[in-house]
Write an enzyme that holds these catalytic residues in place. Structure first.
Site: not given
Length: 517
Positions: A177, A385
């Site tokens: 993730h 991110d």
């Protein structure tokens, strides 16, 4: 109670029989959602919950509890129809060394390109591998031969390697993730080759972005002497694994409905009181050094310096709930952020207005949805991110007739998909300031056109698409026998075909501490 009706021998199969034929799904993640309410919030919980409900299966992970005798405790299993949750505890030492230590003080900063913050410790590394080994041993008795396993995130990278050592031959997929950095950063991890070899216990490794996938492939070629095949798979250590990008999404339609409902709620009016929505800038992030929050506030300062016509007319509402308090790096980023907020408010604010409203507490999801809809600018500026779902939630929340504008960091994974956002460099305050001004002044026609394209993107690749695409790719990652050679999409029966799959155990005899593997 009447007796159940019996189907004829060749009649329709029950839902349970259909689930058993195609194999259960077993999900392994750091934390397990509470399935007792039947109502899940958060993209991963919803996606995984729906997949488990469809196939039956097990969701396995840490319970969040700490006990001195955690190693001796069996998994706590709870049944919800055809779905079970199985949770295990950590000892206090494991929580400190595995979870707070190697996972979050070593891997998290390393994978977010922050070598300066990464704590390299053989002691923490040994605990990380030891916990993964124990978790694998505790899951093993719960597995069936035709289960399909889906392991999530950086806490559990070597998990499949320990299952393979226990002769588990099931399909196992892994999804990361967070970002995957370039080879030269991974190479800074002590024993990085042994660590990275554990990825080859999986059949499919999924990443958020093409950039992450290519960083992984390049590492394997440059440091592990692996070979990239023409179809993109990677061959090494006697195995061939699939590597693909699956950008995670949101339930955009549901979030839009929530935004419409809550945009004019009492809570929303109280939070936005005194600020015209045409000049409201919203930022929502966990308080983490990867999110670029002090840099964001300094960008607002640059906006007011360069374009003084916005003095008294715009306001950044920055919501940053606490995370991992007591860890030095997080305490430091909070101090930096509060210092930056105080500086810009002290310099430009007056008795009736402040340029930044900082909220250091969680805000209900419904309120956030309404706040996104009322804001003219969504400011999503992480330094690094994996994806950043706030960007997609901001897009989903907008009124298509009068939408706001997304200002998005080039270093967020979402930037690969959301090209119609205003893409900026978060390290350059003036670049961000110029983009904010452009967003505030953007004509309605351009705002509508950009939003329409962004909406098409987040609805085409939503959370359901992400889940189904990953599982379909996992089911197709091994060559099936001729009778079942077609790709097995979600819901199709999966042939066990165990006799056709060559069993290979990956050995790690060169790991520095043999006790950990």
């Amino acid at each position: 109670m009447s007796a159940p009706m019996k189907q004829p021998p060749n009649g329709p199969a029950s839902d349970t029989q259909k689930k058993q034929r195609r194999g259960r799904l077993v999900v392994v993640s750091n934390r397990v959602a509470d399935l007792s309410s039947g109502l899940q919030s958060g993209g991963l919980a919803v996606a995984v919950g729906e997949a488990l409900a469809s196939s039956g299966g097990v969701w396995f992970g840490w319970s969040g509890e700490q006990y001195e005798d955690a190693r001796q405790r069996a998994p706590e299993v709870t049944h919800y129809g055809d779905v079970r949750t199985a949770t295990v505890a950590l000892t206090p030492d494991e929580h400190e060394e595995y979870y707070l230590g190697f996972a979050n003080r070593s891997l998290w900063p390393l994978f977010h390109y922050r070598l300066d913050l990464a704590e390299m410790s053989g002691h923490l590394e040994a605990c990380y591998f030891s916990v993964n080994k124990r978790f694998a041993a505790q899951l093993r008795p719960l597995l069936q031969d035709d289960d399909i396993l889906w392991v999530h995130d950086y806490h559990l990278i070597p998990f499949a390697a320990y299952l393979r050592q226990k002769q588990v031959e099931n399909l196992i997929g892994f999804f990361l993730h967070i970002p995957f950095p370039p080879p030269e950063i991974i190479a800074a991890l002590p024993h990085h080759k042994q660590f990275m070899r554990t990825f080859f216990a999986y059949d499919l490794v999924g990443f958020q972005t093409v950039r992450d996938r290519e960083n992984f492939a390049r590492y394997c070629e440059e440091h592990l002497d692996c070979r990239r095949l023409n179809d993109g798979r990677i061959k090494g250590f006697g195995r061939t694994i699939s590597v693909e990008a699956f950008p995670i999404g949101i339930d955009a339609v549901q979030f839009r409905a929530e935004a419409e409902k809550n945009a004019r709620s009492a809570d929303m009016r109280a939070m936005a009181r005194g600020t015209d929505s045409r000049s409201l800038i919203i930022g929502v992030d966990r308080l983490d050094y990867s999110k670029g929050l002090p840099e964001r506030v300094r960008s607002v300062e640059a906006l007011l310096e360069t374009y003084p016509q916005y003095l008294g007319k715009v306001q950044l509402v920055q919501i940053a709930p606490p995370t991992r308090e007591g860890v030095d790096a997080y305490d430091n980023i909070r101090e930096d952020l509060e210092r930056a907020v105080g500086q810009v408010n002290g310099r430009f604010g007056d008795l009736t207005w402040s340029p930044v409203r900082y909220i250091h507490r969680p805000v209900p999801r419904a309120v956030l949805a309404g706040l996104f809809r009322r804001s003219r600018v969504g400011l999503v500026t992480p330094l690094r991110d994996g994806m950043n779902l706030v960007a997609k939630e901001y897009v989903a929340a907008q009124d298509p007739d009068d939408p706001g504008v997304l200002v998005l960091s080039q270093f967020a994974g979402a930037a690969e998909q959301l090209e119609e956002a205003l893409i900026i460099n978060p390290h350059d305050p003036q670049d961000v300031a110029n983009a904010i001004r452009r967003a505030l002044e953007m004509p309605l026609g351009e705002r509508r056109a950009r939003h329409a394209a962004l909406w098409d993107s987040i609805t085409a690749q939503d959370i359901g698409w992400w889940r189904n695409s990953f599982l379909a790719a996992l089911r197709s990652s091994r060559r099936l026998p001729a009778a079942a050679a077609r790709p097995a999409l979600s819901g199709d029966p999966i042939a066990p075909a165990r006799s056709t799959i060559r069993s290979e155990t990956i050995r790690y005899e060169d790991k520095p501490d043999p006790a950990t593997l």
